[in-house]
Scaffold this active site. Structure first.
Site, PDB file in Angstrom:
ATOM      1  N   CYS A   6      14.918 -52.812  19.471  1.00  0.00           N
ATOM      2  CA  CYS A   6      15.976 -53.306  19.189  1.00  0.00           C
ATOM      3  C   CYS A   6      16.076 -55.019  19.540  1.00  0.00           C
ATOM      4  O   CYS A   6      16.657 -55.859  18.824  1.00  0.00           O
ATOM      5  CB  CYS A   6      17.200 -52.772  19.926  1.00  0.00           C
ATOM      6  SG  CYS A   6      16.863 -52.516  21.628  1.00  0.00           S
ATOM      7  N   GLU A  60      24.895 -49.202  21.763  1.00  0.00           N
ATOM      8  CA  GLU A  60      23.684 -50.188  22.084  1.00  0.00           C
ATOM      9  C   GLU A  60      23.409 -50.509  20.869  1.00  0.00           C
ATOM     10  O   GLU A  60      22.584 -49.326  20.266  1.00  0.00           O
ATOM     11  CB  GLU A  60      22.828 -49.558  23.141  1.00  0.00           C
ATOM     12  CG  GLU A  60      23.425 -49.319  24.597  1.00  0.00           C
ATOM     13  CD  GLU A  60      23.499 -50.816  25.228  1.00  0.00           C
ATOM     14  OE1 GLU A  60      22.854 -51.710  25.000  1.00  0.00           O
ATOM     15  OE2 GLU A  60      24.425 -50.753  26.005  1.00  0.00           O
ATOM     16  N   LEU A  61      23.572 -51.194  20.160  1.00  0.00           N
ATOM     17  CA  LEU A  61      23.298 -51.328  18.515  1.00  0.00           C
ATOM     18  C   LEU A  61      22.021 -52.365  18.267  1.00  0.00           C
ATOM     19  O   LEU A  61      21.222 -52.712  18.942  1.00  0.00           O
ATOM     20  CB  LEU A  61      24.573 -51.616  17.733  1.00  0.00           C
ATOM     21  CG  LEU A  61      25.737 -50.711  18.064  1.00  0.00           C
ATOM     22  CD1 LEU A  61      26.937 -51.137  17.466  1.00  0.00           C
ATOM     23  CD2 LEU A  61      25.365 -49.276  18.082  1.00  0.00           C
ATOM     24  N   GLY A  80      21.610 -46.783  18.675  1.00  0.00           N
ATOM     25  CA  GLY A  80      21.038 -46.634  17.279  1.00  0.00           C
ATOM     26  C   GLY A  80      21.767 -47.952  16.307  1.00  0.00           C
ATOM     27  O   GLY A  80      21.975 -48.902  16.967  1.00  0.00           O
ATOM     28  N   SER A  81      21.662 -47.434  15.291  1.00  0.00           N
ATOM     29  CA  SER A  81      22.007 -48.595  14.246  1.00  0.00           C
ATOM     30  C   SER A  81      23.663 -48.893  14.237  1.00  0.00           C
ATOM     31  O   SER A  81      24.407 -48.117  14.744  1.00  0.00           O
ATOM     32  CB  SER A  81      21.535 -48.105  12.994  1.00  0.00           C
ATOM     33  OG  SER A  81      22.507 -47.118  12.428  1.00  0.00           O
ATOM     34  N   GLU A 128      18.574 -56.623  10.161  1.00  0.00           N
ATOM     35  CA  GLU A 128      17.826 -56.216  11.277  1.00  0.00           C
ATOM     36  C   GLU A 128      16.646 -55.667  10.308  1.00  0.00           C
ATOM     37  O   GLU A 128      16.525 -54.595   9.724  1.00  0.00           O
ATOM     38  CB  GLU A 128      18.307 -55.179  11.952  1.00  0.00           C
ATOM     39  CG  GLU A 128      17.302 -54.515  13.157  1.00  0.00           C
ATOM     40  CD  GLU A 128      17.812 -53.478  13.849  1.00  0.00           C
ATOM     41  OE1 GLU A 128      18.531 -52.725  13.502  1.00  0.00           O
ATOM     42  OE2 GLU A 128      17.585 -53.523  14.966  1.00  0.00           O
ATOM     43  N   ASN A 168      13.135 -44.800  18.516  1.00  0.00           N
ATOM     44  CA  ASN A 168      12.161 -45.683  18.771  1.00  0.00           C
ATOM     45  C   ASN A 168      11.678 -45.654  20.326  1.00  0.00           C
ATOM     46  O   ASN A 168      10.418 -45.861  20.538  1.00  0.00           O
ATOM     47  CB  ASN A 168      12.534 -47.098  18.655  1.00  0.00           C
ATOM     48  CG  ASN A 168      13.693 -47.464  19.042  1.00  0.00           C
ATOM     49  OD1 ASN A 168      14.512 -46.856  19.815  1.00  0.00           O
ATOM     50  ND2 ASN A 168      13.803 -48.960  19.261  1.00  0.00           N
TER      51      ASN A 168
HETATM   52  P1  NAD Z   1      20.243 -44.358  13.717  1.00  0.00           P
HETATM   53  O1  NAD Z   1      21.435 -44.808  13.888  1.00  0.00           O
HETATM   54  O2  NAD Z   1      19.801 -43.862  12.608  1.00  0.00           O
HETATM   55  O3  NAD Z   1      20.059 -42.882  14.464  1.00  0.00           O
HETATM   56  C1  NAD Z   1      20.537 -42.707  15.962  1.00  0.00           C
HETATM   57  C2  NAD Z   1      21.139 -41.550  16.376  1.00  0.00           C
HETATM   58  O4  NAD Z   1      22.425 -41.347  15.789  1.00  0.00           O
HETATM   59  C3  NAD Z   1      20.187 -40.256  15.925  1.00  0.00           C
HETATM   60  O5  NAD Z   1      19.997 -39.261  17.010  1.00  0.00           O
HETATM   61  C4  NAD Z   1      20.802 -39.725  14.699  1.00  0.00           C
HETATM   62  O6  NAD Z   1      20.750 -38.415  14.623  1.00  0.00           O
HETATM   63  C5  NAD Z   1      22.454 -40.022  15.072  1.00  0.00           C
HETATM   64  N1  NAD Z   1      23.584 -40.018  14.081  1.00  0.00           N
HETATM   65  C6  NAD Z   1      23.122 -40.356  12.790  1.00  0.00           C
HETATM   66  N2  NAD Z   1      24.518 -40.330  12.061  1.00  0.00           N
HETATM   67  C7  NAD Z   1      25.069 -39.839  13.193  1.00  0.00           C
HETATM   68  C8  NAD Z   1      26.582 -39.484  13.026  1.00  0.00           C
HETATM   69  N3  NAD Z   1      27.377 -39.584  11.793  1.00  0.00           N
HETATM   70  N4  NAD Z   1      27.356 -39.094  14.209  1.00  0.00           N
HETATM   71  C9  NAD Z   1      26.535 -38.763  15.207  1.00  0.00           C
HETATM   72  N5  NAD Z   1      25.423 -39.194  15.325  1.00  0.00           N
HETATM   73  C10 NAD Z   1      24.611 -39.821  14.232  1.00  0.00           C
HETATM   74  O7  NAD Z   1      19.109 -45.315  14.486  1.00  0.00           O
HETATM   75  P2  NAD Z   1      17.637 -44.990  14.535  1.00  0.00           P
HETATM   76  O8  NAD Z   1      17.071 -45.217  13.253  1.00  0.00           O
HETATM   77  O9  NAD Z   1      17.080 -43.881  15.192  1.00  0.00           O
HETATM   78  O10 NAD Z   1      17.076 -46.161  15.562  1.00  0.00           O
HETATM   79  C11 NAD Z   1      17.155 -47.569  15.225  1.00  0.00           C
HETATM   80  C12 NAD Z   1      18.269 -48.305  15.429  1.00  0.00           C
HETATM   81  O11 NAD Z   1      18.688 -48.143  16.912  1.00  0.00           O
HETATM   82  C13 NAD Z   1      18.162 -49.704  15.316  1.00  0.00           C
HETATM   83  O12 NAD Z   1      19.307 -50.259  14.790  1.00  0.00           O
HETATM   84  C14 NAD Z   1      17.836 -50.358  16.543  1.00  0.00           C
HETATM   85  O13 NAD Z   1      18.228 -51.584  16.675  1.00  0.00           O
HETATM   86  C15 NAD Z   1      18.755 -49.561  17.534  1.00  0.00           C
HETATM   87  N6  NAD Z   1      18.339 -49.518  18.847  1.00  0.00           N
HETATM   88  C16 NAD Z   1      19.199 -50.415  19.668  1.00  0.00           C
HETATM   89  C17 NAD Z   1      18.919 -50.323  21.292  1.00  0.00           C
HETATM   90  C18 NAD Z   1      19.789 -51.199  22.038  1.00  0.00           C
HETATM   91  O14 NAD Z   1      19.469 -50.663  23.182  1.00  0.00           O
HETATM   92  N7  NAD Z   1      20.677 -51.929  21.643  1.00  0.00           N
HETATM   93  C19 NAD Z   1      17.782 -49.599  21.668  1.00  0.00           C
HETATM   94  C20 NAD Z   1      16.836 -48.973  20.653  1.00  0.00           C
HETATM   95  C21 NAD Z   1      17.349 -49.062  19.217  1.00  0.00           C
END
Ligand code: NAD
Length: 476
Positions: free
Chosen positions: A283, A247-248, A227-228, A378, A151
Site C-alpha cells: 500500500c 486502511e486503504l 483493502g482498496s 494506485e 498482500n
Molecule cells: P480488496 O479491497 O479487493 O479486498 C480486501 C478484502 O475485502 C478481501 O478480503 C475481500 O474479500 C473483501 N471484500 C471485497 N468486497 C467486499 C464487500 N463488498 N464487503 C466486505 N468485504 C469485501 O483489496 P485487495 O486487492 O485484497 O488488496 C489490495 C488493496 O489493499 C490495495 O488498494 C492496497 O493499497 C490496500 N492495502 C492497504 C493497506 C493499508 O494499510 N493502508 C495495506 C495493504 C493493502
C-alpha cells in the site's frame, strides 16, 4: 491443502469451494469453503460466547496467550513463510520478513494488553459540583470483524486480531479469498496459545458474500478493514451504525531535492526497492517520484541501472528479488495502464514488458502526464513513474496531487525544506530522508483523504478497538 472455516474451534466445510492458485505458475495450492451468510451467523453466535469468556480473562492472561502465539509462529516460521510464498507469490525472502514482522506485531500487542489505561475525571471542576469522584476506563467493544487483503495476509491480520484480543474483544476474520490458508493457520495458533476458541473465528469466502454478511451484522460492533478504496466505500455504506477502521490504498509520492547529488545512487536504489518490493503490491509502494530538474537525468540513469540488476522469477528461489503479481487480471490491468501512459506521451526507460501471465519486468516510466492512470490511481504493480520538478513548492504540490494520503517521503539536506514538506504534505506519515515505504509495526500508521480512517500499530489500534466508560461515585 484443504482449507476450512474455524467457528468456535470447529472445522467447518461447505460443499462449494474456492480454489487458491500459486500466482507464479497457476498451479493449485488448495481450496477454501465458500462461506455465506449462514456461516457468518454461526460465527457471530460463537463470537458472542467468545466475548463473554475473553472479557473475564485478566490482562496478564491475554498477554501470556499472545506471547505464546508469537513463540509458536516463530518456531514454525519456515512453514508459515512457504505458505505465504505459495498463496501471495511473494519471494521467500519477503515471506520470511513478513513472518518476523507478524511475530513482532503479536509481541507488541501482548505488551499493550498490560497498559490499557483510563484516567480520573475531575467532576468537581464544574460549578456547584461537590462530593463526586470518578474515572473513565477503556473497555472492549465486543465482536470485531476483521477483513483483510491479499498482500500481507499474515502481518496485516495480526495488526487487527492481536490488538483486538489484547483488549478483550472477540473476532471474526474474513481473509482475502486469494490468501486464506495462512490466516486459518494463524487462528489455530491463537487458539492453541490459550484464547477461548469461540473468541477467534474465521469465515472464508468472497467479499460480496461472507464479507458483506459480516459487515451487515448488527452484533458486530466494529469493522476493521484493510483493502482498496472501492471496497472500503462499499463497506461503510452497507454496515450501518458501528465503528470502522479503514486502511486503504495509495500512490505514494517522494520528492528528491536539488542538494542530493552526492547520494543519488543510494537514493535511486532505495526508491527502486520501495517500488518493486512484492512486485509493487504494497500500500506504500513508491509509485510517484518527483526529482529536482538538476538531478533528473542522473537519477534516471541510476534507477535504471539498479532496476536492471533485479532478478525476477520463481519466488520460491532464494536469489529471486521480485516475483509475480497476484493474478492475470492484475497483470492485464497494469500493462494497460503502462500502454495508456505511453499513448499520452510518457516514455518507458526500463522494463515495460510482460515476462509471463503474471510476471512483469520492473518498470520505470518518465514524464508521465497528470491525466494518466499511472499518475492518478494506485497501480499496485512493479511500476515507478519519475517526473521532473523545479522547486520544493512544485514537489509538494505534485505529491499532494493525489486522491490518496497514506505516506510520503522527501530526500533533502535542507532543514527548512524538510519541515515545509512535513507541514504541507497531506499524509498520515512523512518520511524525511527515507522512502514512503518505511514502516515499523509499533508506529501509528494510516491515511488521510481516500487512504482511510483511523490508525493501526497495536497501541493505536487498541484505542480504536475499545470505548470509554465513565464511572462516577456520589460520596455525600
Ligand atoms: P480488496 O479491497 O479487493 O479486498 C480486501 C478484502 O475485502 C478481501 O478480503 C475481500 O474479500 C473483501 N471484500 C471485497 N468486497 C467486499 C464487500 N463488498 N464487503 C466486505 N468485504 C469485501 O483489496 P485487495 O486487492 O485484497 O488488496 C489490495 C488493496 O489493499 C490495495 O488498494 C492496497 O493499497 C490496500 N492495502 C492497504 C493497506 C493499508 O494499510 N493502508 C495495506 C495493504 C493493502
Amino acid at each position: 491443502m484443504k482449507g476450512y472455516m474455524l467457528i468456535a474451534g470447529k472445522k467447518v466445510y461447505t460443499q462449494e469451494e474456492i480454489k487458491i492458485f500459486f500466482p507464479y505458475d497457476g498451479s493449485l495450492v488448495g481450496t477454501i469453503p465458500r462461506g455465506k451468510e449462514e456461516d457468518v451467523n454461526l460465527a457471530v453466535e460463537s463470537a458472542k460466547v467468545g466475548f463473554e469468556k475473553i472479557k473475564k480473562m485478566t490482562a496478564y492472561e491475554r498477554y501470556q496467550c499472545l506471547q505464546r502465539a508469537a513463540r509458536i509462529i516463530s518456531k514454525r516460521a519456515n512453514e508459515f513463510a512457504q505458505l505465504l510464498t505459495l498463496e501471495v507469490g511473494k519471494t521467500i525472502k519477503e515471506s520470511m520478513g513478513e513472518v518476523g514482522r507478524a511475530v513482532n506485531t503479536i509481541t507488541l500487542s501482548a505488551e499493550e494488553a498490560k497498559r490499557i489505561l483510563g484516567e480520573e475525571v475531575p467532576f468537581d471542576a464544574a460549578p456547584g459540583i461537590k462530593n463526586k469522584v470518578g474515572f473513565y476506563r477503556r473497555v472492549p467493544l465486543g465482536i470485531i470483524g476483521c477483513i483483510t487483503p491479499f498482500n500481507f495476509p499474515l502481518n496485516l491480520t495480526c495488526h487487527k486480531v492481536a490488538p483486538a484480543l489484547a483488549a478483550g474483544n472477540s473476532v471474526i476474520i474474513k481473509p482475502s479469498e486469494n490468501t486464506s490458508l495462512v490466516v486459518i493457520k494463524l487462528a489455530e495458533v491463537l487458539i492453541e496459545a490459550g484464547f477461548p476458541p469461540e473468541a477467534v473465528n474465521v469465515v472464508t469466502g468472497y467479499g460480496e458474500e461472507a464479507g458483506d454478511a459480516l459487515v451487515r451484522s448488527k452484533d458486530v460492533r466494529m469493522i476493521t478493514f484493510t483493502g482498496s478504496v472501492e471496497t472500503g466505500k462499499i463497506i461503510m455504506s452497507r454496515g450501518g451504525l458501528k465503528k470502522y477502521a479503514m486502511e486503504l490504498g495509495s500512490n505514494a509520492g517522494v520528492y528528491i531535492d536539488e542538494d542530493q547529488d552526492c547520494r543519488l545512487k543510494e537514493i535511486a536504489e532505495k526508491v527502486a526497492r520501495g517500488g518493486f518490493a512484492l512486485a509493487g503490491q504494497v500500500c506504500i509502494s513508491v509509485q510517484r517520484v518527483f526529482v529536482h530538474e538538476k538531478l533528473f537525468d542522473t537519477f534516471i540513469e541510476e534507477i535504471t541501472a539498479f532496476s536492471k540488476t533485479l532478478k525476477v522469477g520463481d519466488p520460491r528461489k532464494d536469489d529471486t528479488d521480485m516475483g509475480p503479481v497476484i493474478d492475470e487480471n492484475a497483470a492485464d490491468r497494469i500493462m494497460e495502464w503502462i500502454e495508456e501512459a505511453k499513448s499520452l506521451g510518457a516514455e518507458i526507460v526500463c522494463g515495460g514488458k510482460r515476462i509471463s501471465n503474471t510476471l512483469i519486468e520492473p518498470t520505470v516510466v518518465i514524464n508521465v502526464p497528470e491525466k494518466a492512470k499511472l499518475f492518478k490511481k494506485e497501480v499496485f504493480g512493479p511500476v515507478i513513474i519519475v517526473n521532473k520538478v523545479s522547486s520544493i513548492e512544485e514537489g509538494i504540490n505534485q505529491v499532494n496531487n493525489s486522491p490518496y494520503g497514506l505516506q510520503a517521503g522527501i530526500f533533502t539536506n535542507n532543514l527548512k525544506n524538510a519541515f515545509k514538506f512535513s507541514e504541507e504534505v497531506e499524509c498520515g506519515g512523512i518520511m524525511v530522508n527515507e522512502i514512503p515505504t518505511f514502516r515499523v509495526d509499533q508506529m501509528p500508521y494510516g491515511g488521510v483523504k481516500e487512504s482511510g480512517i483511523g490508525r493501526e500499530g497495536p497501541h493505536f489500534a487498541i484505542e480504536e478497538m475499545t470505548e470509554i466508560k465513565t464511572i462516577c461515585f456520589d460520596l455525600t
